[in-house]
Design an enzyme around this catalytic site. Sequence first.
Site, PDB file in Angstrom:
ATOM      1  N   TYR A  63       0.827  -1.195   0.000  1.00  0.00           N
ATOM      2  CA  TYR A  63       0.000   0.000   0.000  1.00  0.00           C
ATOM      3  C   TYR A  63       0.868   1.254   0.000  1.00  0.00           C
ATOM      4  CZ  TYR A  63      -2.740   3.879   1.760  1.00  0.00           C
ATOM      5  OH  TYR A  63      -3.312   5.115   1.904  1.00  0.00           O
ATOM      6  N   HIS A  93      -0.930  17.350  -1.664  1.00  0.00           N
ATOM      7  CA  HIS A  93      -1.313  17.759  -0.300  1.00  0.00           C
ATOM      8  C   HIS A  93      -0.850  19.182   0.021  1.00  0.00           C
ATOM      9  CE1 HIS A  93      -3.427  14.572   1.769  1.00  0.00           C
ATOM     10  NE2 HIS A  93      -2.695  13.691   1.109  1.00  0.00           N
ATOM     11  N   ASN A 205       2.348  10.382   6.863  1.00  0.00           N
ATOM     12  CA  ASN A 205       1.262   9.573   7.404  1.00  0.00           C
ATOM     13  C   ASN A 205       1.513   9.300   8.890  1.00  0.00           C
ATOM     14  OD1 ASN A 205      -0.022   6.253   6.786  1.00  0.00           O
ATOM     15  ND2 ASN A 205      -1.148   8.105   7.147  1.00  0.00           N
ATOM     16  N   ARG A 289     -11.690  29.533  48.428  1.00  0.00           N
ATOM     17  CA  ARG A 289     -11.755  28.335  49.265  1.00  0.00           C
ATOM     18  C   ARG A 289     -11.530  27.059  48.456  1.00  0.00           C
ATOM     19  NH1 ARG A 289     -17.308  26.370  51.549  1.00  0.00           N
ATOM     20  NH2 ARG A 289     -17.833  28.530  51.027  1.00  0.00           N
TER      21      ARG A 289
END
Length: 521
Positions: A63, A93, A205, A289
Amino acid sequence: MMAAASPSSTVVFDGQHLGIGEVLALSRQQAQARLSEAPAFRARIQRGADFLDRLLREDGVIYGVTTGYGDSCTVSIPADLVPELPHHLYTYHGCGLGQFLSPEETRAVLAVRLASLCQGVSGVSWALLTQLEQLLQHDILPLIPSEGSVGASGDLTPLSYVAAVLCGEREVWFRGQRCAASQALREVGLTPLRLRPKEGLAIMNGTAVMTALACLAWQRAHAVAALATRLTACNVVASAGNAHHFDERLFAVKPHAGQQQVAQRIRQDLASPRPARNEQRLQDRYSLRCAPHVIGVLADALPFFQQLIENELNSANDNPIIDGDSEQVLHGGHFYGGHIAFAMDSLKNAVANVADLMDRQLSLLVDTRYNHGLPSNLSGAQGPRAAINHGLKALQISVSAWTAEALKLTLPASVFSRSTECHNQDKVSMGTIAARDALRVLTLTEQVLAAMLIAARQGLSLRQRMDARLQLTPALQGFHADLCERLALVDEDRALDADLLRLMQAQHQGQWAHLYEESAS
């Protein structure tokens, strides 16, 4: 918190554990990055690259190497085009927008990505690791747009700018100016890479951007907790509060460790021979407090967040995993940033609650109905001129605005998962958006704390003016003296923006980050 490394120190990348402190040191240029020279480490890297080469020669289907990406994984790549595929990945990208990451953030990104690839299961070459190391050593910083990642498959779009720069493309910040990556590489004698199969995917990735931002956020949140604790002690004194709210026996019966630690630190700051308290008032309002109960949530959560962040930092988080030792290709989803998303969504919630706490404390201090004798709006003006001076009136409004914005941003980013990339990425982490949100919440909270430093200077000085017998502990006395050196008393109205900016800068330089390190050790 881990101490930052000295300027002469070296962070060695060898696939072994890397801590948040080391990432911080590299991001601030307090340490130099260096790849390990150990033969076993280099051999491990080489085995992965060699195994990948052999699979390609044997026509193996991998892949992102012999197939397209994401939903295009069913597309087979002709053998003669396989070498071009990594360059197409970072090219398409290149669509990020938004502000560029800062130099500090960018160095952290480079360090985190190098750490992941050094795990030795990404199938990358030694040359790629060396090129990343050289970017850090020469401070060649890719200009990385902050927007465009959904956190799975990792930080693809922002990390594409790292991949492109390694190959001499796009732009960098180098020697104080913006320039072409090719020019910066040339000036330091580096040659642009030609990415090998899988290397584009290995760089992009993964979770490097969100994890790097998380490292920086964690450190700043640690500092917020420490400073808010000290400021609470100042505000108890300034408002003549009840020091017994922080009694050790009281907190022994609700044993949250961080909460107990915050109460202990406030107790130590108030351990004066003559505590500042009103014998007639048994219970202060919640913002005083219950301060340990609010700050304590952040203090208790920080070690857990550190564990999540450092586990991600020391992980292999690309896909597929290339195991050169057992000669296997393992397809999975380690790019998913769910742990960082959860840590950052949770961190910003705890930090914003601290901002809200400080906002409430300031509201009490400036209001003559609740500040037990202090002048209105903590103005130092006296006599007839008191009528025209307004002290911290506008500052309280700004603090309210910053707090409101911080609280608005606490909506978890991770619940807004979007189905992307033709439904291949149908459940995504939103980790990078969560980390960016956390940094914005931290900035807003640090602005609140800057205002509270001004209020502490005013409140303590005005309380001392009212009560000459008031005795501060050495810790508070030193803290107040430091504030008096930094800030003139606001007697006549003046613009406070310059003071706020200086106090913000001091926070970013870590000047109050270690307030309680000695007492805690």
